[in-house]
Design a protein around this motif. Structure first.
Motif, PDB file in Angstrom:
ATOM      1  N   THR A 142      -0.872  35.807  36.120  1.00 18.41           N
ATOM      2  CA  THR A 142      -0.887  35.709  34.661  1.00 18.41           C
ATOM      3  C   THR A 142      -1.739  36.780  34.000  1.00 18.41           C
ATOM      4  OG1 THR A 142      -2.812  34.253  34.660  1.00 18.41           O
ATOM      5  CG2 THR A 142      -0.655  33.205  34.852  1.00 18.41           C
ATOM      6  N   GLY A 143      -2.639  37.387  34.767  1.00 20.62           N
ATOM      7  CA  GLY A 143      -3.570  38.346  34.193  1.00 20.62           C
ATOM      8  C   GLY A 143      -4.784  37.700  33.570  1.00 20.62           C
ATOM      9  N   HIS A 144      -4.874  36.381  33.665  1.00 24.24           N
ATOM     10  CA  HIS A 144      -6.006  35.642  33.099  1.00 24.24           C
ATOM     11  C   HIS A 144      -6.679  34.830  34.205  1.00 24.24           C
ATOM     12  CE1 HIS A 144      -4.607  36.610  29.060  1.00 24.24           C
ATOM     13  NE2 HIS A 144      -3.397  36.242  29.438  1.00 24.24           N
ATOM     14  N   VAL A 145      -7.968  35.050  34.407  1.00 23.44           N
ATOM     15  CA  VAL A 145      -8.681  34.304  35.443  1.00 23.44           C
ATOM     16  C   VAL A 145      -8.959  32.887  34.953  1.00 23.44           C
ATOM     17  CG1 VAL A 145      -9.741  36.427  36.277  1.00 23.44           C
ATOM     18  CG2 VAL A 145     -11.008  34.953  34.677  1.00 23.44           C
ATOM     19  N   ASN A 146      -9.329  32.033  35.896  1.00 21.40           N
ATOM     20  CA  ASN A 146      -9.697  30.667  35.546  1.00 21.40           C
ATOM     21  C   ASN A 146     -11.154  30.628  35.096  1.00 21.40           C
ATOM     22  OD1 ASN A 146      -9.118  27.671  35.670  1.00 21.40           O
ATOM     23  ND2 ASN A 146     -10.913  27.782  36.990  1.00 21.40           N
ATOM     24  N   MET A 147     -11.436  29.802  34.092  1.00 20.72           N
ATOM     25  CA  MET A 147     -12.830  29.609  33.698  1.00 20.72           C
ATOM     26  C   MET A 147     -13.164  28.130  33.723  1.00 20.72           C
ATOM     27  SD  MET A 147     -13.126  30.035  29.555  1.00 20.72           S
ATOM     28  CE  MET A 147     -12.177  29.021  28.424  1.00 20.72           C
ATOM     29  N   TYR A 148     -14.398  27.849  34.052  1.00 27.16           N
ATOM     30  CA  TYR A 148     -14.944  26.508  33.979  1.00 27.16           C
ATOM     31  C   TYR A 148     -15.771  26.440  32.700  1.00 27.16           C
ATOM     32  CZ  TYR A 148     -13.675  26.680  38.897  1.00 27.16           C
ATOM     33  OH  TYR A 148     -12.985  26.829  40.060  1.00 27.16           O
ATOM     34  N   VAL A 149     -15.746  25.308  32.029  1.00 29.33           N
ATOM     35  CA  VAL A 149     -16.412  25.222  30.733  1.00 29.33           C
ATOM     36  C   VAL A 149     -17.111  23.887  30.582  1.00 29.33           C
ATOM     37  CG1 VAL A 149     -14.242  24.456  29.660  1.00 29.33           C
ATOM     38  CG2 VAL A 149     -16.058  25.374  28.230  1.00 29.33           C
ATOM     39  N   GLN A 150     -18.268  23.942  29.966  1.00 29.08           N
ATOM     40  CA  GLN A 150     -18.987  22.745  29.548  1.00 29.08           C
ATOM     41  C   GLN A 150     -19.066  22.766  28.025  1.00 29.08           C
ATOM     42  OE1 GLN A 150     -20.584  19.979  31.225  1.00 29.08           O
ATOM     43  NE2 GLN A 150     -19.108  20.662  32.753  1.00 29.08           N
ATOM     44  N   ASN A 151     -18.940  21.616  27.405  1.00 26.75           N
ATOM     45  CA  ASN A 151     -18.901  21.514  25.955  1.00 26.75           C
ATOM     46  C   ASN A 151     -19.935  20.529  25.427  1.00 26.75           C
ATOM     47  OD1 ASN A 151     -16.722  23.326  25.834  1.00 26.75           O
ATOM     48  ND2 ASN A 151     -15.252  21.688  26.182  1.00 26.75           N
ATOM     49  N   VAL A 152     -20.111  20.541  24.120  1.00 29.38           N
ATOM     50  CA  VAL A 152     -21.027  19.622  23.446  1.00 29.38           C
ATOM     51  C   VAL A 152     -20.240  18.881  22.366  1.00 29.38           C
ATOM     52  CG1 VAL A 152     -23.100  19.416  22.037  1.00 29.38           C
ATOM     53  CG2 VAL A 152     -23.047  21.053  23.922  1.00 29.38           C
ATOM     54  N   MET A 153     -20.115  17.576  22.530  1.00 26.09           N
ATOM     55  CA  MET A 153     -19.303  16.741  21.652  1.00 26.09           C
ATOM     56  C   MET A 153     -20.182  15.987  20.662  1.00 26.09           C
ATOM     57  SD  MET A 153     -17.144  13.388  22.712  1.00 26.09           S
ATOM     58  CE  MET A 153     -18.501  12.338  22.167  1.00 26.09           C
ATOM     59  N   VAL A 154     -19.670  15.786  19.465  1.00 26.78           N
ATOM     60  CA  VAL A 154     -20.355  14.984  18.452  1.00 26.78           C
ATOM     61  C   VAL A 154     -19.680  13.623  18.375  1.00 26.78           C
ATOM     62  CG1 VAL A 154     -20.926  14.761  16.006  1.00 26.78           C
ATOM     63  CG2 VAL A 154     -21.059  17.001  17.126  1.00 26.78           C
ATOM     64  N   ASN A 155     -20.475  12.581  18.451  1.00 21.85           N
ATOM     65  CA  ASN A 155     -19.973  11.213  18.332  1.00 21.85           C
ATOM     66  C   ASN A 155     -19.430  11.001  16.910  1.00 21.85           C
ATOM     67  OD1 ASN A 155     -19.554   8.444  18.183  1.00 21.85           O
ATOM     68  ND2 ASN A 155     -21.541   7.897  19.055  1.00 21.85           N
ATOM     69  N   ALA A 156     -18.140  10.677  16.812  1.00 19.49           N
ATOM     70  CA  ALA A 156     -17.517  10.495  15.499  1.00 19.49           C
ATOM     71  C   ALA A 156     -18.116   9.324  14.729  1.00 19.49           C
ATOM     72  CB  ALA A 156     -16.014  10.287  15.657  1.00 19.49           C
ATOM     73  N   GLN A 157     -18.793   8.423  15.424  1.00 19.80           N
ATOM     74  CA  GLN A 157     -19.378   7.256  14.778  1.00 19.80           C
ATOM     75  C   GLN A 157     -20.882   7.400  14.544  1.00 19.80           C
ATOM     76  OE1 GLN A 157     -18.095   4.027  17.334  1.00 19.80           O
ATOM     77  NE2 GLN A 157     -16.110   3.889  16.306  1.00 19.80           N
ATOM     78  N   SER A 158     -21.387   8.614  14.742  1.00 18.01           N
ATOM     79  CA  SER A 158     -22.815   8.849  14.529  1.00 18.01           C
ATOM     80  C   SER A 158     -23.227   8.481  13.109  1.00 18.01           C
ATOM     81  CB  SER A 158     -23.142  10.320  14.789  1.00 18.01           C
ATOM     82  OG  SER A 158     -24.469  10.621  14.400  1.00 18.01           O
ATOM     83  N   LYS A 159     -24.372   7.841  12.975  1.00 14.08           N
ATOM     84  CA  LYS A 159     -24.898   7.480  11.656  1.00 14.08           C
ATOM     85  C   LYS A 159     -25.621   8.660  11.003  1.00 14.08           C
ATOM     86  CE  LYS A 159     -25.412   2.573  12.799  1.00 14.08           C
ATOM     87  NZ  LYS A 159     -26.352   1.429  12.949  1.00 14.08           N
ATOM     88  N   GLN A 160     -25.872   9.686  11.807  1.00 14.55           N
ATOM     89  CA  GLN A 160     -26.524  10.892  11.288  1.00 14.55           C
ATOM     90  C   GLN A 160     -25.633  12.096  11.591  1.00 14.55           C
ATOM     91  OE1 GLN A 160     -29.090  10.695   9.468  1.00 14.55           O
ATOM     92  NE2 GLN A 160     -29.938   8.676   9.931  1.00 14.55           N
ATOM     93  N   LYS A 161     -24.399  12.031  11.108  1.00 17.82           N
ATOM     94  CA  LYS A 161     -23.410  13.041  11.458  1.00 17.82           C
ATOM     95  C   LYS A 161     -23.808  14.458  11.031  1.00 17.82           C
ATOM     96  CE  LYS A 161     -19.473  11.317  11.463  1.00 17.82           C
ATOM     97  NZ  LYS A 161     -18.220  10.728  10.935  1.00 17.82           N
ATOM     98  N   PRO A 162     -24.346  14.683   9.836  1.00 20.68           N
ATOM     99  CA  PRO A 162     -24.754  16.050   9.472  1.00 20.68           C
ATOM    100  C   PRO A 162     -25.754  16.645  10.470  1.00 20.68           C
ATOM    101  CG  PRO A 162     -24.671  14.690   7.521  1.00 20.68           C
ATOM    102  CD  PRO A 162     -24.501  13.758   8.688  1.00 20.68           C
ATOM    103  N   ALA A 163     -26.727  15.848  10.877  1.00 18.25           N
ATOM    104  CA  ALA A 163     -27.721  16.338  11.838  1.00 18.25           C
ATOM    105  C   ALA A 163     -27.096  16.545  13.210  1.00 18.25           C
ATOM    106  CB  ALA A 163     -28.884  15.356  11.928  1.00 18.25           C
ATOM    107  N   ALA A 164     -26.184  15.654  13.600  1.00 19.41           N
ATOM    108  CA  ALA A 164     -25.539  15.757  14.911  1.00 19.41           C
ATOM    109  C   ALA A 164     -24.697  17.030  15.000  1.00 19.41           C
ATOM    110  CB  ALA A 164     -24.682  14.522  15.168  1.00 19.41           C
ATOM    111  N   VAL A 165     -23.912  17.321  13.957  1.00 17.12           N
ATOM    112  CA  VAL A 165     -23.099  18.542  13.952  1.00 17.12           C
ATOM    113  C   VAL A 165     -23.993  19.774  13.946  1.00 17.12           C
ATOM    114  CG1 VAL A 165     -21.524  19.936  12.554  1.00 17.12           C
ATOM    115  CG2 VAL A 165     -21.050  17.511  12.912  1.00 17.12           C
TER     116      VAL A 165
END
Length: 430
Positions: free
Chosen positions: A303-326
């Motif tokens: 394909t010309g594209h190598v495989n990558m492994y990735v780690q992510n950071v998710m925000v809880n959609a039910q967080s009571k402090q969503k602005p701070a969490a994002v």
């Protein structure tokens, strides 16, 4: 470092099944977007990082709290073993942290359960999209769902290592390693023939990412079913069967783990093995003779594209402090903090422009910088080939069917048909 590598390779991940009660309505579970005052206490959960990187994360947290007075971040670090189970329990119990370190496969069930914030729909999060590499941002997009459900964090990829001494022993040019699949399979058969089957070239059976690198379509366009049993997938498994019969594929490959395969390469039992810059120091200290004969070449793809492994950071959609969490999820994954983390361990930032830094573009004559520079270049267009919906159960089904094909108990076509049926069944159950 070994445990961190397991995380980078997502080897410790597992499918997470959530009861419907985890989200109630099945929508995003949110009580408004994150466009508000950044304040309050939030919880941040990582995945087995405290032992080696305590000071780094404490510094990031302190910097965030200084930048946003009135915020407080409670850091929770969970062990690698049982991480998926812990996420499942927290999701079901309503105790999921505000900001969570996840791999794409762990984010998928959380997104389906309405517990992962859709960054594309939230104005406070969506504005950061262009800061990240497109392939990294796409790693948290779910087939069959609109949106992106986590900020990209650190990436990894690596070269294909080979043992020059074993190539020379088999009469092959050690300075001309295989660069295509045809060359790889030909070399493997030649090495097995010239060593009377005593030296295998590969130590692993093909995994879902190998099918992806080979150019096999892994899912249908709708994201509702798997498709790796097409003619190209059968072709790849047929070629592996030929290797297995010729002893060019290690006899223990059917039950191999990344650790056991690495050990095979370390001891000279196989001629080639994928890896990363993390491995070079291990070769130097544990197998000096291998290190003196180490060859380094690019991942092989059609394909010309190598495989990558990735780690992510998710925000809880039910967080009571969503602005701070994002705000904190973005802060952890911004270019400055990712670059600082990458200089502590052999990982790569997911932010645009970071891979153009001299740290990732200039070699100093060492193998370490050679690997780092090559990997950084390839990551700009890399792909996470493992579908986010491909669970550990599905991986087991594929491995079992592949093993039967290699042993001659069924044809490659039958094996992949069975694996696709099992994966589709599990997908529907999930």
């Amino acid at each position: 470092m070994r445990l961190l590598r397991r995380i980078l390779a997502t080897a410790a991940t597992a499918a997470v099944l959530f009861p419907l009660s985890a989200c109630g309505s099945g929508d995003d579970g949110s009580s408004g977007d994150a466009s508000g005052r950044i304040e309050g206490e939030i919880s941040f959960q990582t995945w087995n990082l405290k032992a080696n990187f305590k000071s780094y994360f404490e510094g990031v947290i302190a910097d965030f709290e200084k930048q946003y007075p009135g915020t407080e971040v409670k850091w929770i670090d969970q062990p690698a073993e049982g991480y998926a189970t812990k996420l499942s329990a927290d999701a079901a119990g309503g105790t999921l942290p505000d900001v969570v370190n996840v791999s794409p496969d762990l984010a998928a069930p959380l997104a389906r359960a309405g517990l992962a914030l859709d960054l594309d729909k939230d104005p406070a999060a969506a504005k950061f999209r262009d800061e990240y590499l497109p392939g990294a941002w796409a790693s948290s997009q779910m087939p069959g769902m609109e949106g992106t459900y986590a900020f990209p964090w650190y990436l990894n990829t690596g070269p294909l290592f080979y043992n020059k001494a074993l190539f020379k022993k088999a009469g092959l040019d050690a300075e001309q390693p295989p660069r295509t699949y045809a060359e790889l399979f030909d070399a493997a058969l030649e090495i097995a023939k010239r060593t009377d089957g005593k030296v295998a070239t590969l130590a692993n059976v093909p995994t879902i990412e190998d099918f992806g690198r080979y150019g096999v379509p892994l899912m249908n366009e709708e994201g509702t079913g798997f498709a790796f049993n097409d003619a190209k997938g059968v072709e790849l498994l047929t070629r592996y069967k030929k290797l297995y019969d010729a002893k060019a594929l290690d006899r223990q490959a059917l039950t191999a783990t990344p650790e056991s395969s690495g050990q095979k390469f370390l001891t000279g039992a196989v001629a080639m093995n994928p890896g990363s810059a993390l491995d070079l120091e291990n070769f130097k200290t544990q197998a000096p003779s291998l290190y003196e004969n180490i060859g380094i070449t690019d991942q092989i793809t059609t394909t010309g594209h190598v495989n990558m492994y990735v780690q992510n950071v998710m925000v809880n959609a039910q967080s009571k402090q969503k602005p701070a969490a994002v705000a904190f999820a973005h802060f952890v994954t911004n270019a400055e903090n990712q670059m600082a983390f990458a200089k502590q361990v052999a990982i790569f930032p997911s932010t645009k422009g970071s891979l153009d830094d001299p740290y990732f573009t200039q070699e100093d004559g060492t193998d370490e910088t050679r690997v780092r520079v090559a990997a950084a270049k390839s990551l700009k267009t890399a792909v996470n080939y493992t579908p986010v919906l491909f669970s550990d159960q599905m991986k087991t089904e594929l491995r079992n069917e592949v093993a039967k094909a290699l042993q001659g108990k069924q044809s490659p076509k039958e094996a992949l048909d069975n694996a696709v049926r099992a994966a589709d069944r599990l997908l529907q159950q999930g």
